[in-house]
Design an enzyme around this catalytic site. Structure first.
Site, PDB file in Angstrom:
ATOM      1  N   CYS B 109      -8.706  38.093  31.666  1.00 32.29           N
ATOM      2  CA  CYS B 109      -7.563  38.740  32.304  1.00 32.29           C
ATOM      3  C   CYS B 109      -7.944  40.192  32.596  1.00 32.29           C
ATOM      4  CB  CYS B 109      -6.388  38.725  31.344  1.00 32.29           C
ATOM      5  SG  CYS B 109      -4.850  38.349  32.125  1.00 32.29           S
ATOM      6  N   ILE B 110      -7.706  40.647  33.815  1.00 36.26           N
ATOM      7  CA  ILE B 110      -8.146  42.006  34.149  1.00 36.26           C
ATOM      8  C   ILE B 110      -6.954  42.968  34.202  1.00 36.26           C
ATOM      9  CG2 ILE B 110      -9.426  43.434  35.766  1.00 36.26           C
ATOM     10  CD1 ILE B 110     -10.471  40.413  36.674  1.00 36.26           C
TER      11      ILE B 110
END
Lengths: 101, 110, 136
Positions: B109-110
């Site tokens: 997840c960024i």
């Protein structure tokens, strides 16, 4: 002079376990810790090399064996398990410590 | 950064995730939700508890699509879709729910 | 499936806890799994140690990531090739490894084995068939 040899690298990835075994005299001891504990599994291709040193006591650090899933039934006969305090005791009992890094 | 829960100050990182997983108590989720103007109901807690169980078993926070699939299998097909999960957690079910659950940001997840 | 699907293989050749390679590889695999490619993992040389059962790192105070291998199926990573010769050289057998399964959605969620035991020659051919290989 009695020497405690310490090794911490996998015997299959680095030459330190092999070289250590080739440079120990009777009356010395070897302590396997970190990835070197893999050298104490029985039935492996290097077992004869590990057990072939006469009069040399073999120790392995318990926490490192446990971390790697090396249960007691997998250990080469004669390998003694020590904890961190035992590591210190071994260092104190021998005249010197030789680290194979 | 830190949040205040039950009179104790708990350390959080710059994105608001707990630094120490062991600090988590249910009050963490309530207080984090309140800061997002959200009141947690049973449906939120189903997801938060599910995430904590998943982490306990696999030592990772699941990616959103893994969460979606797994929720569908465990809590029923009507809940195993991103529409349902985004309705509960508008900032993203992975990010937001994991933060409430005291887990690290989902891997990937960024 | 689209025409653009490529065969990705991650080569795992390092023991798990002495260095960061094994965990880094696993993280990259989990991130990369989002891209819907044909992903497989190879475990050989010291990499076979990553899959040993009963790993418990509480005594060395590091993260125990061995349970994470069981999550790979959820990420549609279902092909874990383990080299027979590497196991034998290390005094290990398949029974010493974790029993990793994946659930086949298209087969009524039937549990299937993720680990595939292969010979060194077979693994060599499998690696050669890949489009992209990542080494850890």
């Amino acid at each position: 002079m009695s020497t405690l040899h310490t090794v911490n690298k996998s015997p299959y990835e680095k030459s330190s376990v092999g070289s250590c075994l080739a440079h120990v005299n009777s009356g010395s001891a070897i302590l396997f810790y970190e990835d070197a504990v893999y050298a104490t599994i029985k039935g492996a291709s290097i077992e004869q090399l590990v057990t072939g040193t006469e009069g040399v006591k073999l120790y392995a650090l318990g926490a490192d064996l446990k971390a790697r899933g090396i249960t007691d039934d997998k250990l080469i006969d004669g390998v003694e398990i020590v904890d961190y305090a035992g590591f210190v005791d071994l260092a104190a009992e021998h005249d010197r410590v030789q680290a194979w890094v | 950064m830190a949040i205040e829960v039950d009179g104790k100050s708990l350390e959080t990182d710059e994105e608001g995730y707990l630094v120490n997983l062991d600090d988590w108590v249910p009050g963490v989720a309530d207080i984090m939700a309140a800061e997002d103007d959200l009141v947690l109901g049973d449906e939120h807690w189903d997801i938060i508890n599910f995430l904590r169980e998943y982490y306990e078993e696999y030592q990772i926070a699941p990616a959103v699509r893994v969460l979606t699939k797994a929720v569908g299998k465990k809590l029923g097909k009507e809940k195993g879709n991103s529409k349902y999960l985004y309705a509960l957690f508008p900032y993203g079910p992975g990010k937001q729910a994991c933060r409430y659950a005291g887990l690290p940001k989902p891997t990937g997840c960024i | 499936m689209s025409e653009d699907i490529k065969k990705f293989m991650y080569l795992n050749r390092r023991a798990p806890h002495g260095t960061i390679y094994a965990w880094e590889s696993l993280e990259v695999v989990l991130i990369g799994a989002a891209f819907d490619q044909d992903v497989s993992l190879a475990f050989f040389d010291d990499g076979v140690y990553q899959l040993l059962k009963s790993q418990d790192t509480s005594g060395i105070e590091t993260k125990n990531f061995s349970p994470t291998y069981s999550a790979l199926g959820d990420y549609d990573v279902t092909k874990l090739y383990v080299e027979q010769e590497s196991l034998e050289e290390r005094g290990l057998t398949l029974d010493d490894l974790m029993d990793l399964k994946w659930e086949d959605e298209d087969d009524d969620w039937a549990e299937k084995d993720s680990i595939r035991l292969v010979s060194r020659a077979e693994l060599t051919d499998i690696i050669e068939q890949q489009d992209i290989v990542f080494s850890f």
